[in-house]
Write an enzyme that holds these catalytic residues in place. Sequence first.
Site, mmCIF file in Angstrom:
data_model
loop_
_atom_site.group_PDB
_atom_site.id
_atom_site.type_symbol
_atom_site.label_atom_id
_atom_site.label_comp_id
_atom_site.label_asym_id
_atom_site.label_seq_id
_atom_site.Cartn_x
_atom_site.Cartn_y
_atom_site.Cartn_z
ATOM 1 N N ALA A 63 0.853 -1.185 0.000
ATOM 2 C CA ALA A 63 0.000 0.000 0.000
ATOM 3 C C ALA A 63 0.891 1.238 0.000
ATOM 4 C CB ALA A 63 -0.914 -0.005 1.222
ATOM 5 N N GLY A 108 0.270 -5.129 0.960
ATOM 6 C CA GLY A 108 -0.904 -5.230 0.113
ATOM 7 C C GLY A 108 -0.665 -6.029 -1.150
ATOM 8 N N GLU A 111 -1.052 -9.582 -0.103
ATOM 9 C CA GLU A 111 -2.473 -9.777 0.169
ATOM 10 C C GLU A 111 -3.272 -9.889 -1.126
ATOM 11 O OE1 GLU A 111 -2.949 -7.452 4.418
ATOM 12 O OE2 GLU A 111 -2.432 -6.298 2.632
ATOM 13 N N GLU A 131 4.196 -4.994 7.796
ATOM 14 C CA GLU A 131 3.449 -3.885 8.399
ATOM 15 C C GLU A 131 3.851 -3.557 9.831
ATOM 16 O OE1 GLU A 131 0.777 -5.447 5.105
ATOM 17 O OE2 GLU A 131 2.110 -6.316 6.623
#
Length: 261
Positions: A63, A108, A111, A131
């Site tokens: 992200a 992300g 993911e 993260e």
Amino acid sequence: MSFVSCEVQDRVAVLTIDRPKALNALNPEVLNDLRLAFEGIDQDVVRCVILTGAGDKSFVAGADIASMSTMTKAEGEAFGRLGNDVFLMVENFPLPVIAAVNGFALGGGNELAMSCDIRLASENALFGQPEVGLGITPGFGGTQRLARVVGVGMAKQLVYSATNIKASEALRIGLVNAVYAPDQLMDAARKLAGKIASNAPIAVRNCKRAINEGIELPIAEAVQVEERLFGACFETHDQVEGMSCFLSREKPKPKAVFTNN
């Protein structure tokens, strides 16, 4: 769409996240474009989807930290909800989705890859959920899908330690299905997608639904899901044509366009 391109050839759609200067990092605009790209796929024509990243360095590096750095609690939760909504759409998309992971798949990116049905990786791919090193948890399903894919113990180790792993280790723990040289990755993805696309589309779609819907159910309930979808294949063109041609040893003649019967 500014950040996701779509190319369709031989019943296979290739979606490319195209933000190479930011290593294809995800922000709200990219996520919305990804959703629009999937919504724009003609499911009457396309039978399999390949998802990859532009350039040779990154699938999705994660992200966009710059866009997250000033978010409030409410904004952070809303960003997580947006990502989860899009990734659930990918996971539940009627057609099989292959992730061609051509570089970084961090946060992300990992993911997103896990929301796809099948993951193929290049030798230079790097996977991880970093993260906690940034003071946050995974927000787009990382704590949930990683445990389901590689097991709870390995998922906790990777998430708690923020350790990134190479493609070879990702293959060893079952995070990816296969690893290829970078210049062979897309050819391998297209070959697999073509093989999937050559099979009866109703059956393939129903197999995806059966696996996705049944995997978390007790086995007695899960086989009922399978029974229903197995029965739904009968009296379709694909079933009638496929079985009659098997018995007569002729090659099936699939319909040019997908239909439900």
